[in-house]
Structure formats: C-alpha cells, structure tokens
Design a protein around this motif. Structure first.
Motif, PDB file in Angstrom:
ATOM      1  N   UNK A 148       0.866  -1.103  -0.051  1.00 24.79           N
ATOM      2  CA  UNK A 148      -0.144   0.163  -0.165  1.00 24.79           C
ATOM      3  C   UNK A 148       0.805   1.144  -0.202  1.00 24.79           C
ATOM      4  N   UNK A 149       0.310   2.449  -0.608  1.00 26.14           N
ATOM      5  CA  UNK A 149       0.830   3.544  -0.490  1.00 26.14           C
ATOM      6  C   UNK A 149      -0.111   4.686  -0.004  1.00 26.14           C
ATOM      7  N   UNK A 150      -0.123   4.925   1.014  1.00 24.17           N
ATOM      8  CA  UNK A 150      -1.070   5.848   1.697  1.00 24.17           C
ATOM      9  C   UNK A 150      -0.365   7.333   1.282  1.00 24.17           C
ATOM     10  N   UNK A 151      -1.357   8.127   0.435  1.00 27.07           N
ATOM     11  CA  UNK A 151      -1.121   9.644  -0.011  1.00 27.07           C
ATOM     12  C   UNK A 151      -1.821  10.555   0.712  1.00 27.07           C
ATOM     13  N   UNK A 152      -1.201  11.724   1.052  1.00 25.85           N
ATOM     14  CA  UNK A 152      -1.826  12.662   1.945  1.00 25.85           C
ATOM     15  C   UNK A 152      -1.168  13.964   1.439  1.00 25.85           C
ATOM     16  N   UNK A 153      -1.933  14.970   0.780  1.00 27.85           N
ATOM     17  CA  UNK A 153      -1.407  16.057   0.714  1.00 27.85           C
ATOM     18  C   UNK A 153      -2.013  17.203   1.811  1.00 27.85           C
ATOM     19  N   UNK A 154      -1.873  18.628   1.498  1.00 31.44           N
ATOM     20  CA  UNK A 154      -2.075  19.761   2.248  1.00 31.44           C
ATOM     21  C   UNK A 154      -3.129  20.433   1.288  1.00 31.44           C
ATOM     22  N   UNK A 155      -3.819  21.498   1.979  1.00 32.91           N
ATOM     23  CA  UNK A 155      -4.680  22.161   1.184  1.00 32.91           C
ATOM     24  C   UNK A 155      -3.796  22.960   0.073  1.00 32.91           C
ATOM     25  N   UNK A 156      -2.552  22.902  -0.117  1.00 32.71           N
ATOM     26  CA  UNK A 156      -1.713  23.770  -1.382  1.00 32.71           C
ATOM     27  C   UNK A 156      -1.388  22.672  -2.119  1.00 32.71           C
ATOM     28  N   UNK A 157      -1.435  21.436  -2.009  1.00 34.24           N
ATOM     29  CA  UNK A 157      -0.892  20.499  -2.881  1.00 34.24           C
ATOM     30  C   UNK A 157      -1.891  20.754  -4.094  1.00 34.24           C
ATOM     31  N   UNK A 158      -1.242  20.777  -5.282  1.00 37.21           N
ATOM     32  CA  UNK A 158      -1.857  20.764  -6.792  1.00 37.21           C
ATOM     33  C   UNK A 158      -2.307  19.479  -6.914  1.00 37.21           C
ATOM     34  N   UNK A 171       2.127   2.525 -10.682  1.00 37.49           N
ATOM     35  CA  UNK A 171       3.416   2.095 -11.701  1.00 37.49           C
ATOM     36  C   UNK A 171       4.541   1.246 -11.082  1.00 37.49           C
ATOM     37  N   UNK A 172       4.502   1.560  -9.776  1.00 38.30           N
ATOM     38  CA  UNK A 172       5.586   0.549  -8.917  1.00 38.30           C
ATOM     39  C   UNK A 172       4.610  -0.676  -8.039  1.00 38.30           C
ATOM     40  N   UNK A 173       3.564  -1.021  -8.600  1.00 41.80           N
ATOM     41  CA  UNK A 173       2.667  -2.289  -8.082  1.00 41.80           C
ATOM     42  C   UNK A 173       2.399  -1.770  -6.398  1.00 41.80           C
ATOM     43  N   UNK A 174       1.873  -0.579  -6.223  1.00 43.52           N
ATOM     44  CA  UNK A 174       1.231  -0.342  -4.993  1.00 43.52           C
ATOM     45  C   UNK A 174      -0.137  -0.245  -5.135  1.00 43.52           C
ATOM     46  N   UNK A 175      -0.815  -0.556  -3.998  1.00 38.63           N
ATOM     47  CA  UNK A 175      -2.287   0.023  -4.021  1.00 38.63           C
ATOM     48  C   UNK A 175      -2.500   1.525  -3.561  1.00 38.63           C
ATOM     49  N   UNK A 176      -2.645   2.624  -4.476  1.00 45.59           N
ATOM     50  CA  UNK A 176      -2.648   3.665  -3.403  1.00 45.59           C
ATOM     51  C   UNK A 176      -3.932   3.982  -2.550  1.00 45.59           C
TER      52      UNK A 176
END
Length: 295
Positions: A148-158, A171-176
C-alpha cells in the motif's frame, strides 16, 4: 507529469525497500545516504525475500539493481529528479534541515514527498519552497507484499501533482490509499500505533514479557505475527523516534517510560532484526520454533 528519475533520500529499513521496489519496476533510481556501503547492503539483503515472495530469479533481481545508483552527494542525487521521496529518521529537525537544503538544490520540476509515519504534510511543508508540489507518501514495511502507498496532501497541494503520485504508486505495483484529510498516522498507523503502544505498555509495566504477549495475540486472533515481532522488523530506533514524538505532543508519562526502556535496548545494540537482536535474537528467533505457540 510522468516520472522517470526518482530519488530516495535515506535508505533505512523502508527507504531501501522503496528504492529497490521503484528500480525493479523500471524507474531510474538514485539512493541518497551518508553511508553508501550500508545502503547497498540493505538493498542486497532484500534478495532472498523478493525471490521467496515474488518468485524473482537472480537475473530479475539484478535487473532491478541495474536501475539503482547510490550517492552521498545530495546535489548529485537530485540534479535531474522528477520526484524525491524522503525517508529520513522521524525527527523534525532532521527533516526540516533536509527540506531547506533540498529546496535550494532541486530543479523547479521536482516534486517532494515525505514517507513520514508520524508527521502530517502541513508540519513539513513550511520548510519547502514549493508547497504546491509537496505531499506525504507513506509505505508499509515489506513493501513488496504489503503493497500500500498512503497518499496525503495539504490544502496547497496541486491536484495534478497528487494524481501524478497516485499514478506513480500504481506504476511501482502499490495500491494507492488516497487520504482526503490530514490524519496523523494515516490509516495504517492510526490503527497500528495504539496497538503496539498497548503491547509495549504491558512489557514496561511488567504485566507480561514480549514472547507471552505475542503468543497470546497470535493464538487468540490467528495472526501470523505478534506486536513485538512487528517491532523488531520495523527497527527499535524507528519505534523509539515515534514514541518520543508521541511524548512530545501528548506528554503522557507512559510514552516516556516506553521510550526510556527502548533506549536501553538500543544502547545495548539491540535494535531489532537488522542488528541481530531486539525483542528476539536472530537469525533463529524463538517464534520460528514450530512449538512456539504450543508452550
């Protein structure tokens, strides 16, 4: 916004795994670390696990290594990086100094991500020069199978940057695992940290020793491993940093007691699986005994 050149900053337990997993899936990877020899050894040590769990041949494993280079020079490491994943120790001062330096050296195209398990991106974004290109991307240990790859941005992240990282994860075989609101611990550690802290509190208070705790958990739930087996695998120095951060933010005396007890083990060279001893002794820990759960 497809990535080609990836830099991994820090090659500890997870950093080395991220670097190799990324290289294995065809990306050109530069691993930055102040101790290149140790970094190389950590990556090479992954070979048996990849062969066992993913049926890689020696040739397959070498193909991944061919995409991976190592350097102690940060400027060299990021000179053509599309994406930098920081996997440094869980200490704010270390990460802050790194991001200040990275911001000066990276080109305008480079996206930054932290693999921090305890710090949300808003704690770190203040140290970068490109808040719209900053977020967190957290991996679980044993990345090749706990993918797994846990993805978390801020309110500024594009949003386009966020999506590019989601695509890279696949692409690197993770489940986002897309996290839509800042949450200390993401999903995984929001569940896991209270669990291992509870286990360590039993140890610190003298209620039960680590083997007994692991046996009870494994027998009672059918889990393949117990909390102290997990902690050895992660590495006690990483665990110590996490507990220290908990104490700094929550000021609970229990966290200090656990941190102090962990520090005693670390000072004695018992840092977990990688050092040969933690809560168990390796390479033949007690839990590998076929009768471990029968005694």
């Amino acid at each position: 916004m497809a990535f080609q050149n990836i830099t991994i900053a820090g090659t500890g337990v997870l950093g080395s795994q991220i670097a190799y997993q990324t290289a294995l899936n065809g990306f050109k990877v530069t691993a930055y670390d102040l101790d290149v020899d140790a970094a190389k050894q950590r990556v090479l040590a992954l070979k048996d696990s990849y062969k066992r769990d993913l049926d890689l041949t020696d040739e397959d494993f070498q193909a991944g290594l061919n995409n991976l280079t190592f350097t102690t020079n940060l400027e060299e490491a990021v000179q053509d990086a599309d994406y930098v994943i920081e996997a440094l120790p869980e200490e704010l001062s270390i990460k802050a100094d790194f991001y200040k330096q990275l911001s000066k050296l990276a080109t305008a195209k480079t996206i930054f991500a932290s693999n921090s398990s305890t710090m949300v991106p808003s704690q770190l974004v203040k140290y970068v020069d490109r808040p719209q290109k900053f977020l967190n991307m957290h991996f679980a240990n044993m990345i090749w199978k706990c993918n797994v790859a846990e993805i978390m941005g801020t309110d500024q992240t594009d949003p386009a940057v966020y999506q590019a990282v989601v695509d890279f994860a696949r692409a690197i075989k993770m489940v986002p695992i897309e996290i839509h609101k800042e949450q200390p611990g993401y999903v995984l550690n929001s569940l896991l940290i209270p669990f291992v802290v509870s286990a360590m509190s039993l140890w610190v208070k003298g209620v039960a020793d680590p083997e007994t705790v692991d046996k009870d958990w494994m027998i009672s739930t059918g889990a393949p491993v117990g909390p102290f087996i997990m902690l050895d695998d992660v590495g006690l120095r990483t665990v110590w940093n996490i507990v220290n951060e908990l104490y700094a933010t929550q000021h609970k005396e229990l966290f200090k007691q656990i941190a102090d007890k962990l520090k005693e083990k670390i000072d004695a060279g018992q840092e977990g699986l990688e050092s040969g001893e933690g809560f168990y002794k390796y390479p033949h820990p007690a839990f590998e005994d076929p009768d471990f759960l029968k005694k």
